[in-house]
Design an enzyme around this catalytic site. Sequence first.
Site, mmCIF file in Angstrom:
data_model
loop_
_atom_site.group_PDB
_atom_site.id
_atom_site.type_symbol
_atom_site.label_atom_id
_atom_site.label_comp_id
_atom_site.label_asym_id
_atom_site.label_seq_id
_atom_site.Cartn_x
_atom_site.Cartn_y
_atom_site.Cartn_z
ATOM 1 N N LYS A 110 -4.322 -5.113 17.687
ATOM 2 C CA LYS A 110 -4.419 -6.158 16.658
ATOM 3 C C LYS A 110 -3.282 -7.173 16.820
ATOM 4 O O LYS A 110 -3.459 -8.344 16.493
ATOM 5 C CB LYS A 110 -4.382 -5.551 15.249
ATOM 6 N N LYS A 192 -14.576 -2.135 22.368
ATOM 7 C CA LYS A 192 -15.395 -1.562 21.291
ATOM 8 C C LYS A 192 -16.022 -2.657 20.435
ATOM 9 O O LYS A 192 -15.452 -3.747 20.299
ATOM 10 C CB LYS A 192 -14.566 -0.590 20.450
ATOM 11 N N LYS A 195 -16.156 -5.794 13.949
ATOM 12 C CA LYS A 195 -16.741 -6.798 13.057
ATOM 13 C C LYS A 195 -15.939 -8.092 13.001
ATOM 14 O O LYS A 195 -16.439 -9.098 12.514
ATOM 15 C CB LYS A 195 -17.011 -6.232 11.664
HETATM 16 P P1 ATP Z 1 -12.274 -4.743 12.372
HETATM 17 O O1 ATP Z 1 -12.998 -5.654 13.283
HETATM 18 O O2 ATP Z 1 -12.007 -5.285 11.019
HETATM 19 O O3 ATP Z 1 -11.105 -4.078 13.019
HETATM 20 P P2 ATP Z 1 -14.065 -2.557 12.850
HETATM 21 O O4 ATP Z 1 -15.391 -3.061 13.223
HETATM 22 O O5 ATP Z 1 -13.204 -2.002 13.902
HETATM 23 O O6 ATP Z 1 -13.319 -3.640 12.008
HETATM 24 P P3 ATP Z 1 -13.263 -0.673 10.791
HETATM 25 O O7 ATP Z 1 -13.369 -1.114 9.374
HETATM 26 O O8 ATP Z 1 -11.943 -0.681 11.435
HETATM 27 O O9 ATP Z 1 -14.289 -1.474 11.706
HETATM 28 O O10 ATP Z 1 -13.898 0.768 10.940
HETATM 29 C C1 ATP Z 1 -14.685 1.452 10.003
HETATM 30 C C2 ATP Z 1 -15.169 2.753 10.595
HETATM 31 O O11 ATP Z 1 -16.070 2.491 11.678
HETATM 32 C C3 ATP Z 1 -14.048 3.607 11.215
HETATM 33 O O12 ATP Z 1 -14.321 4.968 10.974
HETATM 34 C C4 ATP Z 1 -14.129 3.307 12.683
HETATM 35 O O13 ATP Z 1 -13.642 4.355 13.486
HETATM 36 C C5 ATP Z 1 -15.631 3.128 12.866
HETATM 37 N N1 ATP Z 1 -15.912 2.225 13.989
HETATM 38 C C6 ATP Z 1 -15.473 0.950 14.121
HETATM 39 N N2 ATP Z 1 -15.926 0.392 15.252
HETATM 40 C C7 ATP Z 1 -16.670 1.361 15.851
HETATM 41 C C8 ATP Z 1 -17.418 1.402 17.065
HETATM 42 N N3 ATP Z 1 -17.482 0.347 17.863
HETATM 43 N N4 ATP Z 1 -18.070 2.552 17.394
HETATM 44 C C9 ATP Z 1 -18.018 3.627 16.597
HETATM 45 N N5 ATP Z 1 -17.330 3.652 15.430
HETATM 46 C C10 ATP Z 1 -16.668 2.540 15.055
#
Ligand code: ATP
Length: 326
Positions: A110, A192, A195
């Site tokens: 980040k 990965k 969002k």
């Molecule tokens: P941001 O973009 O805000 O970092 P994010 O998409 O990574 O968001 P989070 O809110 O950080 O999402 O994650 C919410 C949940 O979803 C957590 O348990 C995280 O491990 C899971 N998660 C996030 N991205 C993935 C992914 N690509 N595959 C599987 N699980 C995921």
Amino acid sequence: MRIFSGIRPTGNIHIGNYLGAVKQWIELQEKNECVFCIVDMHAVTTPYDPKEMKKNILEAASIYLAAGVNPDKSIIFVQSDVREHVELAWLLGAITPMGELSRMTQFKEKSKQHKDYINAGLFNYPVLMAADIMLYKTQAVPVGKDQEQHVELTRTIARKFNQKFGQTFPEPEAILPKAGAKIMSLQNPKKKMSKTDESKSYISLFDTEEEIEKKIMSATTDSGKGVIYNVTKKPGISNLLTIYSLLDGRTIQEIEKEFKGKGYGDFKKSLAKVLINYLEPFRRKQKELLTREVYVQEILNKGKSRAEVIAKTTMQEVKEKMGLTS
Ligand code: ATP
Ligand code: LTN
């Protein structure tokens, strides 16, 4: 078992969040005491628009509900509604080694992503996450692969607390799904799905049919031909095969067989159809919930009261053990 998990209200929840985390929640809530949180205090550590926050929180709540979280069984609440999260985070900060925090991959990533927004909150983020988990004396944390390291750190912090101040907290374990713990970006299958990335790199649970079709058809695939699972040689197709198999219920081998001799285009068209069908009920429920804001808010208010009872009891015990009560 007591279960805790949370998602940051930072935008559109995507199929990675669903397959990595939320899908497990729905199964776990049947036999466990579950607490699901919208972690808004975590969302302020990366750039955000204050005007959007309330909307994002309500949207996240309606997503939990649309995905199948049952508010009569599980507690659903907003992190900033329960002050004890921050109070415990401060106290845990006093026993968390800086060295451990500086090893955290999410902080490194980040900070690279937002070079002009590297703040102490982002560095301390895992301590707040440990507080979220420990406040409810949680035993298991269903999350995606990227959060495993933070849960591991929580175990270390819980162990340290118990050694210093007496047995208080269980050492929580991360629960990762067997497949789908790390769904990759559609645009860059080495990264990965996230969002906060550009919208064409993820499928939101509420994308329209046209959006799903467009995003899947333009997803990065690999050189060569053949719908074959091979993460090193074919990361793009392998990611799409994983998604296909998780939604359709067939094994990857069965799907490979169906597309033997066919091209990427046929495979992608079929995957888009699977996604459209699978996500249709989410879209429908979400649409309905967005018109019932008062109902969603009531669930969050009830969740706050239920969460507070547990949080206050733990905090009282922690303060006594740390010698902070008068
Ligand atoms: P941001 O973009 O805000 O970092 P994010 O998409 O990574 O968001 P989070 O809110 O950080 O999402 O994650 C919410 C949940 O979803 C957590 O348990 C995280 O491990 C899971 N998660 C996030 N991205 C993935 C992914 N690509 N595959 C599987 N699980 C995921
Ligand atoms: N850091 C997590 C969100 C989160 C969380 C938690 C997950 C905050 N507190 C407690 C599980 C348990 C993320 O997905 N970025």
